[in-house]
Design a protein around this motif. Structure first.
Motif, PDB file in Angstrom:
ATOM      1  N   ASP A   1       1.953  -1.805   9.097  1.00 46.24           N
ATOM      2  CA  ASP A   1       2.859  -2.126   7.993  1.00 46.24           C
ATOM      3  C   ASP A   1       2.678  -1.197   6.805  1.00 46.24           C
ATOM      4  O   ASP A   1       3.628  -0.947   6.058  1.00 46.24           O
ATOM      5  N   LEU A   2       1.445  -0.696   6.625  1.00 44.17           N
ATOM      6  CA  LEU A   2       1.120   0.162   5.484  1.00 44.17           C
ATOM      7  C   LEU A   2       0.539   1.473   6.013  1.00 44.17           C
ATOM      8  O   LEU A   2      -0.676   1.703   5.931  1.00 44.17           O
ATOM      9  N   PRO A   3       1.375   2.331   6.588  1.00 41.36           N
ATOM     10  CA  PRO A   3       0.869   3.565   7.207  1.00 41.36           C
ATOM     11  C   PRO A   3       0.099   4.421   6.218  1.00 41.36           C
ATOM     12  O   PRO A   3       0.528   4.641   5.085  1.00 41.36           O
ATOM     13  N   THR A   4      -1.050   4.901   6.652  1.00 46.26           N
ATOM     14  CA  THR A   4      -1.979   5.614   5.790  1.00 46.26           C
ATOM     15  C   THR A   4      -1.336   6.826   5.130  1.00 46.26           C
ATOM     16  O   THR A   4      -0.800   7.702   5.798  1.00 46.26           O
TER      17      THR A   4
ATOM     18  N   ARG B   1      -1.341   7.237  -3.106  1.00 45.02           N
ATOM     19  CA  ARG B   1      -0.793   6.635  -1.884  1.00 45.02           C
ATOM     20  C   ARG B   1      -1.841   5.740  -1.221  1.00 45.02           C
ATOM     21  O   ARG B   1      -3.043   5.968  -1.341  1.00 45.02           O
ATOM     22  N   VAL B   2      -1.370   4.741  -0.501  1.00 45.09           N
ATOM     23  CA  VAL B   2      -2.263   3.756   0.104  1.00 45.09           C
ATOM     24  C   VAL B   2      -3.037   4.354   1.280  1.00 45.09           C
ATOM     25  O   VAL B   2      -2.443   4.924   2.203  1.00 45.09           O
TER      26      VAL B   2
ATOM     27  N   GLY C   1      16.231   2.743   3.937  1.00 44.41           N
ATOM     28  CA  GLY C   1      14.863   2.282   4.086  1.00 44.41           C
ATOM     29  C   GLY C   1      14.223   2.693   5.390  1.00 44.41           C
ATOM     30  O   GLY C   1      14.781   3.474   6.173  1.00 44.41           O
ATOM     31  N   LYS C   2      13.018   2.151   5.621  1.00 42.32           N
ATOM     32  CA  LYS C   2      12.253   2.439   6.832  1.00 42.32           C
ATOM     33  C   LYS C   2      11.769   1.132   7.462  1.00 42.32           C
ATOM     34  O   LYS C   2      11.245   0.255   6.784  1.00 42.32           O
ATOM     35  N   PHE C   3      11.954   1.033   8.770  1.00 38.24           N
ATOM     36  CA  PHE C   3      11.428  -0.115   9.509  1.00 38.24           C
ATOM     37  C   PHE C   3       9.925   0.064   9.697  1.00 38.24           C
ATOM     38  O   PHE C   3       9.444   1.173   9.931  1.00 38.24           O
ATOM     39  N   ARG C   4       9.185  -1.030   9.563  1.00 38.64           N
ATOM     40  CA  ARG C   4       7.738  -0.959   9.737  1.00 38.64           C
ATOM     41  C   ARG C   4       7.273  -1.598  11.048  1.00 38.64           C
ATOM     42  O   ARG C   4       6.754  -0.944  11.919  1.00 38.64           O
TER      43      ARG C   4
ATOM     44  N   ASN D   1       1.364   7.056   3.389  1.00 42.88           N
ATOM     45  CA  ASN D   1       2.820   7.141   3.412  1.00 42.88           C
ATOM     46  C   ASN D   1       3.531   6.169   2.480  1.00 42.88           C
ATOM     47  O   ASN D   1       4.758   6.130   2.457  1.00 42.88           O
ATOM     48  N   CYS D   2       2.800   5.366   1.728  1.00 41.83           N
ATOM     49  CA  CYS D   2       3.469   4.400   0.861  1.00 41.83           C
ATOM     50  C   CYS D   2       2.669   4.226  -0.423  1.00 41.83           C
ATOM     51  O   CYS D   2       1.461   4.485  -0.463  1.00 41.83           O
ATOM     52  N   THR D   3       3.350   3.800  -1.471  1.00 45.58           N
ATOM     53  CA  THR D   3       2.681   3.569  -2.747  1.00 45.58           C
ATOM     54  C   THR D   3       2.328   2.087  -2.854  1.00 45.58           C
ATOM     55  O   THR D   3       2.995   1.234  -2.267  1.00 45.58           O
TER      56      THR D   3
END
Length: 350
Positions: A229-232, A105-106, A300-303, A234-236
């Motif tokens: 935009d890229l929550p720690t 994960r990012v 989806g999810k809003f960022r 929580n995203c690949t």
């Protein structure tokens, strides 16, 4: 705006004219990699515009820098980041990459800059990241340092980060004692990234822009950046379009989080991606809010958004549908997702 904004070197009109004749005619076509001139490493706007539009110069207060220097810098970072650090040299000064956790994960999205004055000098890299992530990034780097000969420190007081949004004639790239200007390694349409020593007197023929200008431009392109935009954790990376943005090497060898990223790329399908969205109207939407379609299905999810332009993680199978997101008041706001022009034809594959 000779005092605070612009670039740190003056170019004569004759020199700029020569550069202008060498510019490519389309922003979507990169100059030939065989060209030896440093100033030709970016794509350029079409020259068919009737009226000149000056580039916008924006100080990015929300971005900060960490310096990693020392003889072991390259092998040290090579085992931590998604991209191939060995590709950085005195010709290729910038690199986009991410640091992942062990689950793939990012953690951090990073722009790297090579400060080496010549190939024989000791490696010295600047890592640009979200300013709120600097303490945790330094802590993580020092945790992996062990006995490697590297020095890690924040240089937020020594350098400033700028974005130069493209105009009709884009500014040239440069490297000098006071900083550097490079084409954004993620996407040429983002313009130039500029790192300058603090207190530098800036001179360039551009207009002052705001952070809102920068984020609006970025969201319209569909490029995520920073913890909003890229929550720690929580995203690949491939959902964040890392492969489309020149941010990952699939043949460089092992790095933290590499297994899941490589497996997804080689055998999997990316079912959801960060996409630009346009809101029906400006609205206060909480990051992470659920997106639904007309049937009420979670898609989806809003960022985050700037005005009516934003970015969201959207299931590709529902990306052409009318989407909705609830405000804190419970009122729904309509959204429309768009497929960026810079994506390949089959966006499911990484």
């Amino acid at each position: 705006m000779a005092g605070r904004l612009g670039l740190c070197v003056r170019y004569s009109q004759m020199f700029l004219t020569k550069i202008h004749h060498l510019q490519t005619s389309s922003r979507n076509i990169r100059p030939s990699p065989t060209c030896q001139t440093k100033l030709l490493t970016r794509t350029f706007c079409s020259n068919t515009t009737a009226e000149d539009v000056k580039a916008k110069c924006v100080r990015l207060e929300e971005r900060s820098l960490v310096r990693v220097a020392g003889s072991d810098t390259i092998p040290f970072l090579q085992g931590l980041v998604t991209n191939d650090v060995t590709s950085l040299n005195t010709e290729n000064r910038a690199l986009y990459t991410m640091i992942l956790n062990v689950q793939g994960r990012v953690l951090y999205d990073i722009l790297m800059y090579n400060l080496q004055s010549n190939p024989d000098s000791p490696p010295s890299l600047l890592l640009e990241c979200d300013h709120t992530a600097v303490p945790s990034l330094i802590k993580l780097l020092k945790m992996y340092k062990i006995r490697k000969k590297v020095d890690i420190c924040s240089v937020a007081d020594e350098y400033t980060v700028w974005a130069l949004l493209p105009g009709t004639s884009d500014p040239p790239v440069f490297v000098s004692d006071t900083g550097l200007s490079v084409i954004d390694p993620r996407l040429p349409d983002l313009g130039n990234r500029v790192v300058l020593k603090s207190g530098t007197n800036l001179v360039f023929d551009c207009v002052e822009g705001t952070s809102e200008d920068y984020h609006t431009h970025r969201y319209q392109l569909g490029v995520g950046e920073g913890v909003n935009d890229l929550p720690t954790g929580n995203c690949t990376p491939l959902e964040c379009n890392l492969a489309f943005l020149n941010g990952v090497s699939f043949d460089k060898g092992c790095y933290v989080g590499q297994e899941l990223t490589a497996r997804t790329h080689h055998t999997g399908v990316i079912r959801k991606r960060l996409m630009p969205v346009t809101l029906d109207r400006p609205a206060s939407l909480e990051a992470g809010s659920t997106l639904t379609n007309e049937k009420g299905k979670n898609v989806g999810k809003f960022r985050h958004a700037q005005g009516v332009h934003g970015i969201a993680l959207v299931r590709l199978a529902h990306s052409q549908e009318k989407l909705y997101c609830k405000q804190d008041s419970g009122e729904e706001v309509g959204l429309k997702a768009e497929t960026p022009k810079w994506w390949p034809q089959d966006p499911q594959q990484a």
